[in-house]
Design an enzyme around this catalytic site. Structure first.
Site, PDB file in Angstrom:
ATOM      1  CB  SER A 146      -3.829   1.258  -3.683  1.00 25.77           C
ATOM      2  OG  SER A 146      -2.587   0.611  -3.867  1.00 25.77           O
ATOM      3  CE1 TYR A 159      -2.365   3.609  -8.606  1.00 24.35           C
ATOM      4  CE2 TYR A 159      -1.224   2.707  -6.697  1.00 24.35           C
ATOM      5  CZ  TYR A 159      -2.254   2.646  -7.624  1.00 24.35           C
ATOM      6  OH  TYR A 159      -3.187   1.642  -7.543  1.00 24.35           O
TER       7      TYR A 159
END
Length: 254
Positions: A146, A159
């Site tokens: 990410s 996350y």
């Protein structure tokens, strides 16, 4: 359209976790276009992905399992190998996000995100690599990282931690397994039109601020990520190990 040999996945079986929607679905379709057979793994129905893959003339095999049950998921991977034959690639795409201020994030939300996004990724990779090494076969692992593997973000503590971990594990496994013929790399999606970004896209102010920073001037689509994953699964990337390719419309360059 004929796929150049360097980018062809013809004759290869690729496992894609979380293939029911979003980025996982885009990766599955891109693999199909490159001639590969897709084995979709996850706990949700994958009928839509199956139809899209089969429309490209490729095979799709759904495998229903709860990836947060790590021993069970690894056992399912072994069962797939026994039933369908050797697997050539693993795409660790499945992931979740929980949004909350760092002052308010619960331990349950922390554990749920870390267990799926990082723990399951590592132990599925381990199970896959053990089969490859035992049979003396080469293989490919593509992890979905990410932008938050490189940045801090806001209100996504678990996350961000998990995706920093994905970056580190990708590099570690590449160092350990490259000499065994196992390529381990990652793609780092930017802002992509998926369920995970629905809240951001629905916020006019936040969406406008994001678009203003993206040099490409648009949100990504799942197949943008899928095509990058195909490169890392195909012979074209034979000498690529431990790389993380941002697919972000230029976000990190700004």
């Amino acid at each position: 359209m004929t796929v150049p040999a360097a980018f062809s996945l013809a004759g290869r079986r690729i496992v894609v976790t979380g293939a029911n929607t979003g980025i996982g679905q885009g990766i599955a379709v891109s693999i199909a276009r490159a001639g590969g057979t897709v084995i979709g793994v996850g706990r949700s129905p994958m009928d839509g992905t199956a139809a899209m893959v089969e429309a490209e003339g490729a095979g799709f095999h759904p495998v229903r399992c709860d990836l947060s049950d790590v021993p069970g998921a690894c056992a399912r991977l072994d069962a797939v190998w026994a039933e369908l034959g050797p697997v050539d690639g693993l795409v660790n795409n499945a992931g979740i996000i929980r949004r909350a201020d760092a002052l308010d994030l619960t331990q349950a939300d922390w554990d749920e995100v870390m267990d799926l996004n990082l723990k399951a990724l590592f132990f599925l990779s381990q199970a896959f690599a053990r089969r490859l090494v035992a049979e003396g076969r080469p293989g490919r692992i593509v992890n979905v990282a990410s932008l938050l593997s490189f940045q801090g973000g806001i209100r996504v503590a678990s996350y961000t931690a998990s995706k920093h971990g994905v970056l580190g594990i990708t590099r570690l496994l590449a160092c350990e397994w490259a000499a065994r013929g196992i390529n381990v790399n990652a793609v780092a999606p930017g802002y992509v039109e998926t369920n995970n970004t629905q809240a951001l896209r629905a916020d006019p102010g936040r969406s406008a601020a994001i678009l203003e920073r993206i040099p490409a001037g648009r949100w990504g689509v799942p197949e943008d990520i899928g095509d990058a994953a195909v490169f890392l699964l195909a012979p074209a990337s034979n000498y690529v190990h431990g790389a993380v390719i941002p697919v972000d419309g230029g976000w990190l360059a700004r």
